[in-house]
Design a protein around this motif. Structure first.
Motif, PDB file in Angstrom:
ATOM      1  N   LYS A   1      42.213  51.431  11.436  1.00  0.00           N
ATOM      2  CA  LYS A   1      42.750  51.313  10.319  1.00  0.00           C
ATOM      3  C   LYS A   1      42.010  51.319   8.796  1.00  0.00           C
ATOM      4  CE  LYS A   1      47.365  48.912  10.116  1.00  0.00           C
ATOM      5  NZ  LYS A   1      48.025  48.382  10.294  1.00  0.00           N
TER       6      LYS A   1
ATOM      7  N   GLN B   1      42.061  55.193  15.990  1.00  0.00           N
ATOM      8  CA  GLN B   1      41.821  53.914  15.096  1.00  0.00           C
ATOM      9  C   GLN B   1      40.808  53.026  15.590  1.00  0.00           C
ATOM     10  OE1 GLN B   1      45.203  52.786  12.747  1.00  0.00           O
ATOM     11  NE2 GLN B   1      45.133  54.678  12.255  1.00  0.00           N
TER      12      GLN B   1
ATOM     13  N   ASN C   1      36.137  63.809  12.572  1.00  0.00           N
ATOM     14  CA  ASN C   1      36.462  62.201  12.618  1.00  0.00           C
ATOM     15  C   ASN C   1      34.610  62.676  11.758  1.00  0.00           C
ATOM     16  OD1 ASN C   1      34.970  59.282  13.187  1.00  0.00           O
ATOM     17  ND2 ASN C   1      35.105  59.418  14.918  1.00  0.00           N
TER      18      ASN C   1
ATOM     19  N   THR D   1      40.972  54.976   8.013  1.00  0.00           N
ATOM     20  CA  THR D   1      42.629  55.805   7.829  1.00  0.00           C
ATOM     21  C   THR D   1      42.971  55.907   6.222  1.00  0.00           C
ATOM     22  OG1 THR D   1      42.324  55.882  10.216  1.00  0.00           O
ATOM     23  CG2 THR D   1      44.609  56.600   8.991  1.00  0.00           C
ATOM     24  N   GLU D   2      43.337  54.281   6.268  1.00  0.00           N
ATOM     25  CA  GLU D   2      44.000  53.557   5.192  1.00  0.00           C
ATOM     26  C   GLU D   2      43.674  54.087   3.883  1.00  0.00           C
ATOM     27  OE1 GLU D   2      45.196  49.280   5.445  1.00  0.00           O
ATOM     28  OE2 GLU D   2      47.303  50.333   6.972  1.00  0.00           O
TER      29      GLU D   2
ATOM     30  N   TYR E   1      40.920  56.812   3.577  1.00  0.00           N
ATOM     31  CA  TYR E   1      41.325  57.837   2.870  1.00  0.00           C
ATOM     32  C   TYR E   1      42.615  58.772   2.700  1.00  0.00           C
ATOM     33  CZ  TYR E   1      41.169  62.512   4.160  1.00  0.00           C
ATOM     34  OH  TYR E   1      40.795  63.873   3.488  1.00  0.00           O
TER      35      TYR E   1
END
Length: 543
Positions: free
Chosen positions: A474, A463, A397, A477-478, A480
């Protein structure tokens, strides 16, 4: 008695958490930046970049205070064969008055597991086999009543119930099982004698866009070099775009949506399409050993028991260029995981030897199908019956602290119970997987050990970010997945926030130290886990 010991460990979770290691952020930054620099050319196995990568990891392991883990050597040879498809002829779907050319890379990607100089597929009959699953224990067989020997099977990605929210359903609902993963689908097609197997790519159930398929499945492909040259596998394996699948099925007088709905029901019958597939390519074959890197901190009273930390060192090397950049640097995936491996090694060495030995394994060829960890699990340096368990790290992370900690594939082993106490002591909570349909549990190196009965933790920051909550997590993450995952843009960024990684690494450190300092503790799989019988038999043989 063992359960009582585990309970006592859980009750002492606060005490364990007070043993907070000094995880070096400088180590995390330096190792990640170095391994993901252009000088390491994306760390593709069996290339000159491997030699540089392995040498650097050995240097850092040695500096951390580890000892060579393989009978005086830092490495384990992993026999590999590299296959590069060349001169891919246009594959063509024919029949029922149609002739549909399939352009390589844009419409489809193809390759082979077979170690042979030439692949020719001629007029292979096409059959739609739904999700391509054979699961007797679930009363499910997509190949029932059909002979696909010498034919081309068209397969849907993921499980039949992936659109079901929650965990209800024959294949655990939204959570992908092993049956939903592409390696299983190709493996099962080969068992049924299929000459070719094509998976229909759909972004949501696959969990990544076509660009990821294109970058991962073109260029040199690696396999373990085994007797028989994989000639028991299908001649052709690959993926086709969803729009292409629709065109093919329309030519067959069928509809993809209708067939998909039918395939989601137990008792589905495979559908011959009345079409054929033809095409071919040559293969450039190169045999060469890659290397796993192994370091160890020998134990004091129980040196024959091992706690294991693992992370893969490889990435994609040279890949499809984006804005002129053709190096997939793999900073998060997985230079950061190797950095975590080194940082924990430093902390464990500084704390002094534990009662059990602690092993550190940087494996090769994860991106090629978990090959390095699979080879180690089948040819272990340290007996798996005496391997207590451990932690796998695949991407740390780097976006700041999270309130939650997610156990990937939750509900499988007692190692999770140990982690819960340590996470709680940090004031964090156990969150739910945001995208269980991605089947993450089956996509990294801990799975190779699980298949041999060894429980390994796969978990980390969720998240729910301390700064910005779920929306921020979120979005990160999206972003990346869409822009950096398996692309040249996965590069080191000096502005990254490592505070969340440090918290996760603290859990990993404490978990490993707990296992290493409590010789009577042997965490098992839960009774319902598919790996329980393997562990039971392994431990029985060790005693």
């Amino acid at each position: 008695m063992r359960r009582l010991l585990l309970l006592s460990v859980l009750l002492s979770g606060t005490a364990m958490a007070q043993d907070k290691p000094a995880i070096s952020v400088e180590t995390l930054k330096t190792v990640t930046q170095t391994l993901s620099s252009d000088a390491f050319e994306g760390r593709a196995p069996t290339t000159p970049a491997e030699d540089k990568t392995v040498a650097y990891i050995i240097e850092r392991f040695q500096k951390a205070g580890l000892k060579p883990g393989n009978k005086g050597s830092w490495t384990q040879d992993v026999p590999m064969v590299e296959i590069l498809a060349n001169d891919v002829q246009p594959f063509t779907v024919s029949g029922k008055g149609a002739s549909i050319p399939l352009a390589y890379r844009t419409d489809m990607v193809v390759g082979t597991y077979r170690v042979t100089p030439r692949i020719d597929l001629k007029n292979s009959e096409m059959v739609f086999v739904g999700y391509g699953i054979t699961a007797p224990e679930k009363g499910w067989d997509d190949y029932a009543g059909v002979d696909v020997r010498g034919k081309t099977v068209v397969i849907l990605v993921n499980d039949a119930d992936w659109q079901t929210m929650g965990r209800d359903g024959p294949f655990e609902g939204r959570a992908m099982t092993w049956y939903g993963r592409w390696p299983y689908k190709f493996e099962n097609a080969a068992k049924h004698g299929a000459a070719a197997a094509l998976i229909v790519h759909q972004t949501e159930p696959a969990a990544y866009p076509w660009a990821v398929v294109q970058s991962s499945w073109t260029g040199p492909q690696l396999e373990l070099d085994e007797a028989g040259d994989h000639m028991d596998q299908s001649q052709v394996i690959g993926w086709i775009q969803e729009a292409v699948a629709k065109r093919i099925l329309t030519a067959a007088g069928r509809d993809l949506t209708t067939l998909t709905k039918a395939a989601q029901t137990r008792g589905f019958k495979a559908v011959p399409l009345g079409l054929t597939l033809s095409g071919g390519f040559t293969n450039t074959i190169r045999r060469q050993a890659s290397k796993n890197v192994i370091g160890v901190l020998p134990g004091t009273s129980e040196p024959g028991d091992y706690v294991l930390y693992s992370a893969h060192w490889d990435h994609l090397g040279r890949c499809d260029a984006v804005d002129g950049d053709d190096i997939c640097n793999g900073a998060v995936d997985n230079a950061s995981g190797v950095a975590g491996l080194v940082a924990i090694a430093e902390a464990q060495a500084k704390a002094g030897p534990a009662k059990r030995s602690i092993a550190f394994l940087a494996v090769t060829a994860e991106e090629s199908g978990l090959l390095g960890s699979s080879y180690y699990a089948q040819h272990p340096i340290f007996p798996l019956a005496r391997t207590v368990g451990g932690v796998n790290m695949d991407g740390l992370n780097v976006t700041g602290r999270s309130k939650d900690f997610v156990l990937v594939g939750k509900g499988k082993s007692e190692i999770e119970d140990l982690a819960k106490g340590l996470v709680g002591a940090q004031g964090r909570y156990i969150g739910e997987e945001a995208n269980p349909e991605r089947g993450s549990y089956y996509r990294s190196d801990h799975f190779s050990f699980a298949k041999q009965g060894v429980p390994m933790l796969d978990g980390g920051s969720g998240q729910d970010k301390v700064m910005g909550g779920v929306a921020a997590g979120k979005a990160a993450t999206e972003d990346y997945v869409a822009h950096r995952y398996h692309k040249p843009a996965d590069q080191y960024d000096p502005s990254w926030d490592w505070s969340g990684a440090v918290e996760d690494l603290t859990v990993y450190y404490q978990l490993g130290r707990t296992l290493a300092d409590r010789p009577g503790l042997w965490p098992n799989w839960y009774p319902t886990a598919e790996f329980r019988s393997l562990r039971d038999q392994s431990r029985k043989n060790a005693q």
